[in-house]
Design a protein around this motif. Structure first.
Motif, mmCIF file in Angstrom:
data_model
loop_
_atom_site.group_PDB
_atom_site.id
_atom_site.type_symbol
_atom_site.label_atom_id
_atom_site.label_comp_id
_atom_site.label_asym_id
_atom_site.label_seq_id
_atom_site.Cartn_x
_atom_site.Cartn_y
_atom_site.Cartn_z
ATOM 1 N N ALA A 146 0.816 -1.220 0.000
ATOM 2 C CA ALA A 146 0.000 0.000 0.000
ATOM 3 C C ALA A 146 0.847 1.266 0.000
ATOM 4 O O ALA A 146 0.456 2.274 -0.600
ATOM 5 N N ASP A 147 2.004 1.223 0.671
ATOM 6 C CA ASP A 147 2.839 2.438 0.750
ATOM 7 C C ASP A 147 3.250 2.920 -0.633
ATOM 8 O O ASP A 147 3.247 4.116 -0.904
ATOM 9 N N GLU A 148 3.637 1.957 -1.479
ATOM 10 C CA GLU A 148 4.017 2.323 -2.862
ATOM 11 C C GLU A 148 2.851 3.016 -3.547
ATOM 12 O O GLU A 148 3.013 4.039 -4.210
ATOM 13 N N GLU A 149 1.660 2.438 -3.396
ATOM 14 C CA GLU A 149 0.488 3.025 -4.051
ATOM 15 C C GLU A 149 0.178 4.398 -3.480
ATOM 16 O O GLU A 149 -0.171 5.329 -4.210
ATOM 17 N N LEU A 150 0.336 4.522 -2.162
ATOM 18 C CA LEU A 150 0.037 5.809 -1.519
ATOM 19 C C LEU A 150 0.959 6.907 -2.023
ATOM 20 O O LEU A 150 0.538 8.049 -2.217
ATOM 21 N N SER A 151 2.226 6.532 -2.260
ATOM 22 C CA SER A 151 3.177 7.554 -2.685
ATOM 23 C C SER A 151 2.797 8.113 -4.063
ATOM 24 O O SER A 151 3.177 9.226 -4.415
ATOM 25 N N LEU A 152 2.034 7.338 -4.836
ATOM 26 C CA LEU A 152 1.625 7.802 -6.170
ATOM 27 C C LEU A 152 0.284 8.546 -6.143
ATOM 28 O O LEU A 152 -0.216 8.980 -7.181
ATOM 29 N N CYS A 153 -0.288 8.639 -4.973
ATOM 30 C CA CYS A 153 -1.690 9.069 -4.889
ATOM 31 C C CYS A 153 -1.903 10.499 -4.427
ATOM 32 O O CYS A 153 -3.050 10.918 -4.285
ATOM 33 N N LYS A 154 -0.828 11.203 -4.194
ATOM 34 C CA LYS A 154 -0.975 12.556 -3.603
ATOM 35 C C LYS A 154 -1.845 13.460 -4.479
ATOM 36 O O LYS A 154 -2.749 14.138 -4.005
ATOM 37 N N HIS A 155 -1.550 13.432 -5.797
ATOM 38 C CA HIS A 155 -2.302 14.279 -6.714
ATOM 39 C C HIS A 155 -3.777 13.852 -6.740
ATOM 40 O O HIS A 155 -4.691 14.691 -6.663
ATOM 41 N N ALA A 156 -3.999 12.542 -6.837
ATOM 42 C CA ALA A 156 -5.379 12.037 -6.900
ATOM 43 C C ALA A 156 -6.153 12.453 -5.652
ATOM 44 O O ALA A 156 -7.291 12.931 -5.743
ATOM 45 N N PHE A 157 -5.555 12.300 -4.480
ATOM 46 C CA PHE A 157 -6.260 12.674 -3.247
ATOM 47 C C PHE A 157 -6.587 14.163 -3.241
ATOM 48 O O PHE A 157 -7.681 14.559 -2.847
ATOM 49 N N SER A 158 -5.617 14.986 -3.689
ATOM 50 C CA SER A 158 -5.913 16.416 -3.615
ATOM 51 C C SER A 158 -6.986 16.798 -4.644
ATOM 52 O O SER A 158 -7.866 17.606 -4.361
ATOM 53 N N GLU A 159 -6.963 16.191 -5.818
ATOM 54 C CA GLU A 159 -8.008 16.478 -6.824
ATOM 55 C C GLU A 159 -9.391 16.017 -6.358
ATOM 56 O O GLU A 159 -10.391 16.679 -6.584
ATOM 57 N N LEU A 160 -9.427 14.838 -5.726
ATOM 58 C CA LEU A 160 -10.717 14.206 -5.418
ATOM 59 C C LEU A 160 -11.240 14.561 -4.034
ATOM 60 O O LEU A 160 -12.351 14.228 -3.677
ATOM 61 N N ARG A 161 -10.385 15.215 -3.240
ATOM 62 C CA ARG A 161 -10.687 15.631 -1.860
ATOM 63 C C ARG A 161 -10.695 14.435 -0.902
ATOM 64 O O ARG A 161 -11.675 14.189 -0.181
ATOM 65 N N GLY A 162 -9.574 13.749 -0.919
ATOM 66 C CA GLY A 162 -9.395 12.641 0.027
ATOM 67 C C GLY A 162 -8.172 12.875 0.880
ATOM 68 O O GLY A 162 -7.205 13.507 0.437
ATOM 69 N N LYS A 163 -8.225 12.384 2.113
ATOM 70 C CA LYS A 163 -7.071 12.538 2.997
ATOM 71 C C LYS A 163 -6.888 11.238 3.776
ATOM 72 O O LYS A 163 -7.847 10.755 4.421
ATOM 73 N N LEU A 164 -5.688 10.698 3.696
ATOM 74 C CA LEU A 164 -5.426 9.455 4.439
ATOM 75 C C LEU A 164 -5.441 9.758 5.932
ATOM 76 O O LEU A 164 -4.699 10.632 6.385
ATOM 77 N N VAL A 165 -6.273 9.041 6.681
ATOM 78 C CA VAL A 165 -6.267 9.287 8.128
ATOM 79 C C VAL A 165 -5.753 8.078 8.917
ATOM 80 O O VAL A 165 -5.395 8.210 10.072
#
Ligand code: SAM
Length: 244
Positions: A184-203
């Motif tokens: 999951a960490d690898e996937e998370l590192s690629l997801c910063k842009h997607a989270f900011s565009e879609l309004r998601g935040k890892l908690v």
């Protein structure tokens, strides 16, 4: 059927199954075996494997920190959508353990949904909403978009693609729970842009060992922080071909 194994496995994650829930899991397992003879629902057919890798795994979210009271919210009738549910995972096991949830099952393959309609009838679940379609299309429909308290999804795609499928369904301050592997960490590192565009935040990110096995499950708890811009999800096929 080894009901003791089923009960003991759930005990290990803090869930004491009632006789009715045991019987529903047994029925569901038998329905899967029967249907698996004529269509490819799952490669996991051994009973013990199905208990661990399908049933208990689906409920692993009860092990997340309880800061956001997932269990309480489920008991209180949370709106939950399972995107790319396939043979019903994790949605159906969640419904067996938390019958109060208002569950929607979504998949793009109608044959699988026919099976799930049959499962719901056999298990007496007459309030499960079953939707045939692609997440990219259904997430734009009023009454589905930004409607759910929780979106859950297992084994459907990489996190960038999946976030575009799932976050549009979640209402502000709701949660997307992604069932991932230790990578999951690898996937998370690629997801910063997607989270900011879609309004998601890892908690929360948490890895658990499934009981009586050496199999681990990583769960990502992603909070919806605002409204997803209307352009998402993009046209069907685009999120997987060209992830954010
Ligand atoms: N979640 C189940 C599990 O963990 O066993 C099924 C996983 S299966 C590998 C992926 C499922 O996602 C398939 O049933 C497929 O039809 C569905 N799926 C893939 N892309 C989808 C999309 N864009 N919208 C809706 N369902 C989709």
């Amino acid at each position: 059927m080894d009901d003791k194994f089923l009960r003991d496995s759930f005990d290990q994650i803090g869930i004491e199954l009632t006789d009715d829930q045991v019987s529903k899991f047994d029925k569901y397992y038998n329905l899967i075996l029967e249907k698996n003879k004529v269509m490819n629902l799952t490669k996991i057919t051994d009973y013990h494997d199905a208990v661990t890798k399908h049933f208990v795994d689906s409920l692993s979210l009860v092990l997340l920190d309880d800061d956001i009271s997932i269990i309480k919210r489920f008991h209180n009738g949370a709106l939950v959508i399972d995107v790319g549910t396939g043979a019903g995972f994790p949605g159906i096991p969640l419904k067996i353990v938390f019958p109060e949830i208002r569950l929607t099952l979504l998949d793009s393959v109608n044959k699988k949904l026919d099976f799930l309609r049959h499962v719901c009838t056999e298990l007496g679940f007459n309030d499960v909403n079953i939707i045939h379609g692609r997440a990219e299309d259904i997430a734009h429909i009023k009454g589905k978009r930004e409607t759910f308290d929780f979106c859950v999804s297992r084994a459907v795609g990489n996190l960038e693609t999946l976030s575009e499928y799932c976050l549009p369904f979640v209402k502000k301050n709701g949660f997307f729970i992604s069932y991932k592997s230790e990578k999951a960490d690898e996937e998370l590192s690629l997801c910063k842009h997607a989270f900011s565009e879609l309004r998601g935040k890892l908690v929360q990110e948490a890895t658990f060992e499934l009981p009586y096995s050496d199999i681990s499950r990583t769960l990502l708890l992603i909070m919806k922080t605002g409204n997803t811009p209307k352009i998402y999800p993009r046209k069907a096929g685009t999120p997987s071909r060209n992830p954010l």
